[in-house]
Motif scaffolding. Structure first.
Motif, PDB file in Angstrom:
ATOM      1  N   GLN A  14       0.823  -1.205   0.000  1.00 17.80           N
ATOM      2  CA  GLN A  14       0.000   0.000   0.000  1.00 17.80           C
ATOM      3  C   GLN A  14       0.859   1.259   0.000  1.00 17.80           C
ATOM      4  N   THR A  15       1.969   1.237   0.748  1.00 20.50           N
ATOM      5  CA  THR A  15       2.818   2.419   0.835  1.00 20.50           C
ATOM      6  C   THR A  15       3.914   2.427  -0.211  1.00 20.50           C
ATOM      7  N   ARG A  99       2.250  10.977   1.728  1.00 20.39           N
ATOM      8  CA  ARG A  99       1.076  10.401   2.399  1.00 20.39           C
ATOM      9  C   ARG A  99       1.390   8.979   2.880  1.00 20.39           C
ATOM     10  N   GLY A 100       2.001   8.194   2.005  1.00 23.75           N
ATOM     11  CA  GLY A 100       2.368   6.835   2.381  1.00 23.75           C
ATOM     12  C   GLY A 100       3.423   6.796   3.463  1.00 23.75           C
ATOM     13  N   ALA A 102       3.894   9.030   5.855  1.00 27.63           N
ATOM     14  CA  ALA A 102       3.247   9.349   7.128  1.00 27.63           C
ATOM     15  C   ALA A 102       2.555   8.117   7.692  1.00 27.63           C
ATOM     16  N   ALA A 103       1.808   7.412   6.851  1.00 26.69           N
ATOM     17  CA  ALA A 103       1.082   6.227   7.311  1.00 26.69           C
ATOM     18  C   ALA A 103       2.046   5.139   7.782  1.00 26.69           C
ATOM     19  N   ALA A 104       3.134   4.938   7.037  1.00 31.54           N
ATOM     20  CA  ALA A 104       4.083   3.879   7.381  1.00 31.54           C
ATOM     21  C   ALA A 104       4.782   4.142   8.700  1.00 31.54           C
ATOM     22  N   GLY A 106       3.304   5.801  11.204  1.00 27.77           N
ATOM     23  CA  GLY A 106       2.300   5.993  12.254  1.00 27.77           C
ATOM     24  C   GLY A 106       2.090   7.442  12.630  1.00 27.77           C
ATOM     25  N   ARG A 108       0.032  11.020  11.937  1.00 24.43           N
ATOM     26  CA  ARG A 108      -1.173  11.592  11.336  1.00 24.43           C
ATOM     27  C   ARG A 108      -0.798  12.861  10.576  1.00 24.43           C
ATOM     28  N   THR A 110      -1.746  15.188   6.662  1.00 23.99           N
ATOM     29  CA  THR A 110      -2.450  15.364   5.402  1.00 23.99           C
ATOM     30  C   THR A 110      -1.452  15.809   4.350  1.00 23.99           C
TER      31      THR A 110
END
Length: 269
Positions: A14-15, A99-100, A102-104, A106, A108, A110
């Motif tokens: 996904q990332t 974006r990826g 940041a998600a990877a 952990g 938060r 935008t």
């Protein structure tokens, strides 16, 4: 200044998706893992130094202009919990990577695909209304086109070479979105300090700066700058940051800052 990142095992599918080949690299001593393009502009020391000199507090609305894959903004968020972080980047592909990332990690955040030189309406439509932000940090393109041979890589050229209006337009955008008393943090080439001070002359004060030297025997190569919207406080110049000893070995302070173990004096003022 390019970092010497560490390599890690691949992120999740996904990332990992991107419109071009990428590597996965480690920053802050490996605590921050970032995917970035193999070619073109790649994150390095400048972004980490900018993060180390950025003042923010839990709960602050923090925006990085020209975020690339999110290095500086995510490095700040790795140090300070509960930020409301927005990563503004012109290139949609890099914004997707940010974006990826940041998600990877952990975090938060935008990621917004937006030209920093866009008008107030475009910023507001992206959720960045006037007088709504506590902290802006930015590493604008700063190479002088009259003295810098441009890269044949278009993305690298855009990321590195300034136009005559780059700094003014980026500072103007920061002034617009910042609250009164909000703080702007930036890194620029040292021989362009006069340009920075001129750009900050309208609407900013309380300027503090740190000269950054590659080694103790050479002139400064970068300057880290903090300014406060609406402040009338005088200019403050901090002790210089020396990256390398005369022998070429990294200084202890530089090692600690790049590993995320130490902040810079601008955080403490």
């Amino acid at each position: 200044m390019r970092a010497s990142p560490m390599n890690f095992a691949p992120m999740s599918d996904q990332t990992a998706r991107a419109p071009y080949p990428t590597t996965e690299d480690g920053f802050l001593g490996g605590r921050l893992r970032l995917r970035q393009p193999v070619s073109g502009h790649r994150a390095g020391h400048d972004a980490v130094l900018l993060a180390a000199a950025t003042v923010a507090r839990p709960g602050d609305r923090v925006v990085e202009f020209g975020a690339g894959v999110g290095t500086a903004g995510l490095a700040v968020a790795a140090r300070i919990a509960d930020l409301d972080l927005a990563l503004v980047e012109l290139d949609p592909g890099l914004a997707d990577l940010a974006r990826g990332n940041a998600a990877a990690n952990g975090i938060r955040a935008t990621a917004i695909a937006l030209d920093v030189a866009a008008g107030a309406e475009a910023f507001a439509a992206a959720g960045l209304a006037p007088d709504s932000v506590d902290v802006v940090l930015m590493n604008p393109p700063f190479n002088d086109p009259s003295r810098h041979r441009g890269s044949p890589d278009e993305a690298r050229q855009i990321a590195h070479v300034a136009t005559q209006s780059t700094l003014q337009s980026w500072v103007h955008a920061a002034r617009r979105v910042l609250k009164s008393g909000g703080e702007l943090n930036l890194i620029w080439r040292a021989d362009g300090l006069a340009e920075v001070l001129a750009a900050l002359g309208r609407g900013f004060g309380g300027v503090a700066l740190i000269p950054v030297h590659g080694n103790p025997n050479e002139p400064a190569i970068r300057v880290l700058v903090r300014a406060v919207k609406g402040s009338r406080a005088p200019l403050r110049i901090h002790a210089a940051l020396i990256l390398n000893e005369a022998s070429g070995a990294p200084t202890a302070v530089a090692r600690a800052v790049l590993a995320g173990e130490q902040t810079l004096p601008l955080v403490l003022t």
